[in-house]
Each structure stands twice: as structure tokens, then as C-alpha cells.
Design a protein around this motif. Structure first.
Motif, short mmCIF file in Angstrom:
data_model
loop_
_atom_site.label_atom_id
_atom_site.label_comp_id
_atom_site.label_asym_id
_atom_site.label_seq_id
_atom_site.Cartn_x
_atom_site.Cartn_y
_atom_site.Cartn_z
N MET A 171 0.85 -1.19 0.00
CA MET A 171 0.00 0.00 0.00
C MET A 171 0.89 1.24 0.00
SD MET A 171 -2.73 1.21 2.89
CE MET A 171 -3.31 -0.49 3.04
N ARG A 172 0.52 2.20 -0.81
CA ARG A 172 1.28 3.45 -0.89
C ARG A 172 0.36 4.61 -0.54
NH1 ARG A 172 5.16 4.26 -5.86
NH2 ARG A 172 6.31 2.80 -4.54
N LEU A 173 0.83 5.48 0.35
CA LEU A 173 0.06 6.63 0.80
C LEU A 173 0.82 7.91 0.48
CD1 LEU A 173 -1.02 5.40 4.37
CD2 LEU A 173 -2.23 5.07 2.20
N THR A 174 0.09 8.92 -0.01
CA THR A 174 0.66 10.24 -0.26
C THR A 174 -0.22 11.27 0.43
OG1 THR A 174 1.46 9.51 -2.43
CG2 THR A 174 1.46 11.87 -1.99
N LEU A 216 -5.65 12.43 1.37
CA LEU A 216 -4.66 11.37 1.27
C LEU A 216 -4.93 10.58 0.00
CD1 LEU A 216 -2.39 10.07 3.18
CD2 LEU A 216 -4.14 8.40 3.79
N LEU A 217 -3.88 10.38 -0.81
CA LEU A 217 -3.99 9.50 -1.97
C LEU A 217 -3.56 8.11 -1.53
CD1 LEU A 217 -4.43 9.09 -5.04
CD2 LEU A 217 -1.99 9.63 -5.33
N VAL A 218 -4.45 7.15 -1.71
CA VAL A 218 -4.21 5.76 -1.32
C VAL A 218 -4.10 4.92 -2.59
CG1 VAL A 218 -5.13 3.78 -0.07
CG2 VAL A 218 -5.54 6.10 0.80
N GLU A 219 -2.98 4.25 -2.75
CA GLU A 219 -2.79 3.34 -3.87
C GLU A 219 -2.76 1.92 -3.31
OE1 GLU A 219 0.04 5.06 -7.04
OE2 GLU A 219 0.59 6.14 -5.18
N VAL A 220 -3.80 1.15 -3.64
CA VAL A 220 -3.95 -0.18 -3.06
C VAL A 220 -4.69 -1.07 -4.05
CG1 VAL A 220 -6.10 0.52 -1.87
CG2 VAL A 220 -4.80 -1.45 -1.03
N ALA A 221 -4.21 -2.30 -4.20
CA ALA A 221 -4.87 -3.29 -5.05
C ALA A 221 -5.16 -2.76 -6.45
CB ALA A 221 -6.16 -3.80 -4.38
N GLY A 222 -4.21 -2.00 -6.99
CA GLY A 222 -4.38 -1.47 -8.34
C GLY A 222 -5.31 -0.29 -8.46
N ARG A 274 4.65 2.81 16.19
CA ARG A 274 3.71 2.51 15.11
C ARG A 274 3.27 3.77 14.35
NH1 ARG A 274 -0.59 -1.31 18.32
NH2 ARG A 274 0.91 -2.01 19.91
N PHE A 275 3.53 4.96 14.90
CA PHE A 275 3.08 6.19 14.28
C PHE A 275 4.04 6.61 13.16
CE2 PHE A 275 0.29 6.19 17.79
CZ PHE A 275 -0.73 7.09 17.53
N ARG A 276 3.48 6.87 11.98
CA ARG A 276 4.24 7.32 10.82
C ARG A 276 3.73 8.69 10.39
NH1 ARG A 276 6.24 3.17 7.50
NH2 ARG A 276 6.97 4.86 6.14
N TRP A 277 4.55 9.70 10.56
CA TRP A 277 4.18 11.06 10.14
C TRP A 277 4.69 11.24 8.73
CZ3 TRP A 277 1.39 14.07 13.58
CH2 TRP A 277 1.33 13.59 14.89
N LEU A 278 3.80 11.36 7.77
CA LEU A 278 4.18 11.41 6.36
C LEU A 278 4.61 12.81 5.96
CD1 LEU A 278 1.37 9.26 4.67
CD2 LEU A 278 3.48 8.50 5.76
N GLY A 295 3.16 15.26 0.16
CA GLY A 295 3.50 15.16 -1.24
C GLY A 295 4.46 14.05 -1.61
N VAL A 296 4.91 13.27 -0.62
CA VAL A 296 5.90 12.22 -0.85
C VAL A 296 5.21 10.85 -0.76
CG1 VAL A 296 8.04 11.16 -0.05
CG2 VAL A 296 7.74 13.65 0.09
N PRO A 297 5.15 10.09 -1.84
CA PRO A 297 4.57 8.73 -1.76
C PRO A 297 5.36 7.87 -0.78
CG PRO A 297 4.83 9.44 -4.04
CD PRO A 297 5.59 10.44 -3.20
N THR A 298 4.64 7.17 0.10
CA THR A 298 5.28 6.39 1.15
C THR A 298 4.64 5.02 1.22
OG1 THR A 298 5.68 8.43 2.42
CG2 THR A 298 5.87 6.33 3.60
#
Length: 258
Positions: free
Chosen positions: A1-4, A11-17, A246-250, A253-256
């Protein structure tokens, strides 16, 4: 899964195509918006990406349509470019154009040729203290998972305080990644009453759900937030180490990958 993280709740979520977008907000900073009942806010930071940078989008997951910090004018214009909008039942009536309205625990399925179906389930959210729904309106969260898959869900809390409905999320779902709307929102007209989660509450939700990763959003960019990242991290400093990590501060604008 990629989050931007675009900014605010967006939030842009890229998941399962698929490419999913949450709560589109793309207006520039500087404008003041009224939320009703004497409340409002000024946008203090613009998005990290323009609408053209995130399109095409397969679906928008809109926690609520009636507050401009979750759907501003540019975000509303973007909806016309998106084939599916999933939101509250009342919001779908207001938006029209085939928007899919869900009540708590209802599910809709996103289908596309050659891709596995994605289930989107509405989860409880309460955007304020008890009995405030008539004033602040309906809000919903979303749980997203590939149909038939054994893994945990992506859970997007929507604008909500910590309340018993979130315990039901922890009981009913196996949360893998939790996107939590923070900010500790308060307004002068209602004094100490809060309308979104603090870092302390987010730590408790993390413990309750057992999420592998927690991504905080919607804690900056607007004048009505009372707890930005720095203050939220002070709250989190009191949490156990296994929760803090467990906390991820994005970076905006950077895909993560998460």
C-alpha cells in the motif's frame, strides 16, 4: 500500500491497483470558511499537490461534505472527474450525481476489469461531544479491504472524537493501517469541547485496534486546530514505546509505502 499525504485530511491511497482519494481539499491558503453555528476557520496552508497531480482517481472516500476543511471548492470541482464518490447517506443526497451513501457498517464494492473487488465499509464517527450530531452533522469513517483477502483493513477514521463507536471498530475489524484525523479541534464559541482526536486519544485508539501502522492526518493547515504535530507528539511521548513506534508522520507530497 502506498500513501501520499496531500495536506489536511487529503490522502492519496494506492492499493490493489486502485487510486483512492480521501476528503479532497485543494483550495489555496488565506480564505476563511464558515462551518455554521458560529464556528469557522481560515486555511493556513495549501496542498502539496494539485488536482492534476493526483488524477486519475478511481474513487473518493468523503467522510463528510458539509465542512470546507474536508471538501473545499476545488475539491468539490474534482468530484466531477471521479467515477465513484462514497460518503454519508445525507451527504450523498446533497451531492447527487450517483454518490454512494453509507450508514455505519454498510458496505459498497468497488469493481474494475481485471482487478479484485475492493470492499468499502462505513465505520462509526462522531464529530463532537455526545448529542452534537444535530449540530455538526453526519460523519463517517471507512474500512477498505480486498474482497476475500485474509489481511487486515485500511481504516480511515474520518473527523471524530474518541467515543464508544471506535471501540466497535476495534472489536469488529482487524486493523492493519489506521489513518487517524487528529487536531484536537476546539472553537471559542463552545469553549473546551473538542471535535476531533488528540494525540493522547490516538494512542489509546492505536492500543485498542492493534494497528500495525498509524498515520496521523488533518492536524495542520487550518486555524481551528488546537493540537498540531508537535503537541500531538508530546502526548505520544507518554505512551508505551510499542505504541509510539507505530506512528508514521508522512512528509506531504511524498509517496510512502506502509
Amino acid at each position: 500500500m502506498r500513501l501520499t499525504h496531500v495536506g489536511g485530511p487529503t490522502l492519496l491511497v494506492e492499493v490493489a491497483g486502485r487510486r483512492l482519494l480521501t476528503d479532497p481539499t485543494f483550495d489555496p491558503p488565506g480564505r476563511a470558511y464558515a462551518f455554521g453555528w458560529g464556528t469557522g476557520s481560515t486555511k493556513t496552508a495549501g496542498p502539496a499537490l494539485a488536482p492534476a497531480d493526483v488524477l486519475p482517481v478511481d474513487a473518493v472516500l468523503l467522510s463528510h461534505d458539509h465542512h470546507a476543511d474536508n471538501l473545499d471548492d476545488a475539491g468539490r470541482a474534482l468530484l466531477a472527474e471521479v467515477p465513484v464518490v462514497v460518503t454519508t447517506a445525507s451527504g450523498a443526497r446533497r451531492l447527487g450525481d450517483g454518490a454512494r451513501g453509507l450508514r455505519d457498517w454498510q458496505t459498497t464494492v468497488l469493481e474494475a476489469p481485471g482487478l479484485p473487488p475492493l470492499e468499502v465499509t462505513a465505520t462509526p464517527a462522531r464529530h463532537g461531544p455526545p448529542l452534537s450530531r444535530r449540530l455538526v452533522g453526519d460523519v463517517v469513517g471507512f474500512a477498505v479491504r480486498e474482497a476475500g483477502a485474509d489481511g487486515g483493513v485500511l481504516w480511515i477514521s474520518g473527523d471524530t472524537v474518541a467515543f464508544p463507536g471506535l471501540r466497535r471498530v476495534a472489536e469488529r475489524l482487524r486493523v492493519d493501517v489506521a489513518v487517524l484525523h487528529l487536531g484536537g479541534v476546539r472553537f471559542p464559541v463552545t469553549g473546551p469541547v473538542r471535535y476531533s482526536m488528540t494525540g493522547r486519544e490516538a494512542a489509546a485508539v492505536c492500543r485498542a485496534t492493534g494497528a500495525r501502522v498509524v498515520v496521523p492526518v488533518h492536524h495542520e493547515g487550518w486555524s481551528h486546530f488546537r493540537q498540531g504535530r508537535e503537541a500531538a507528539e508530546r502526548d505520544l511521548a507518554a505512551a508505551p514505546e510499542d505504541v509510539r513506534r507505530r506512528f508514521r508522520w508522512l512528509d506531504r507530497g511524498v509517496p510512502t509505502d506502509v
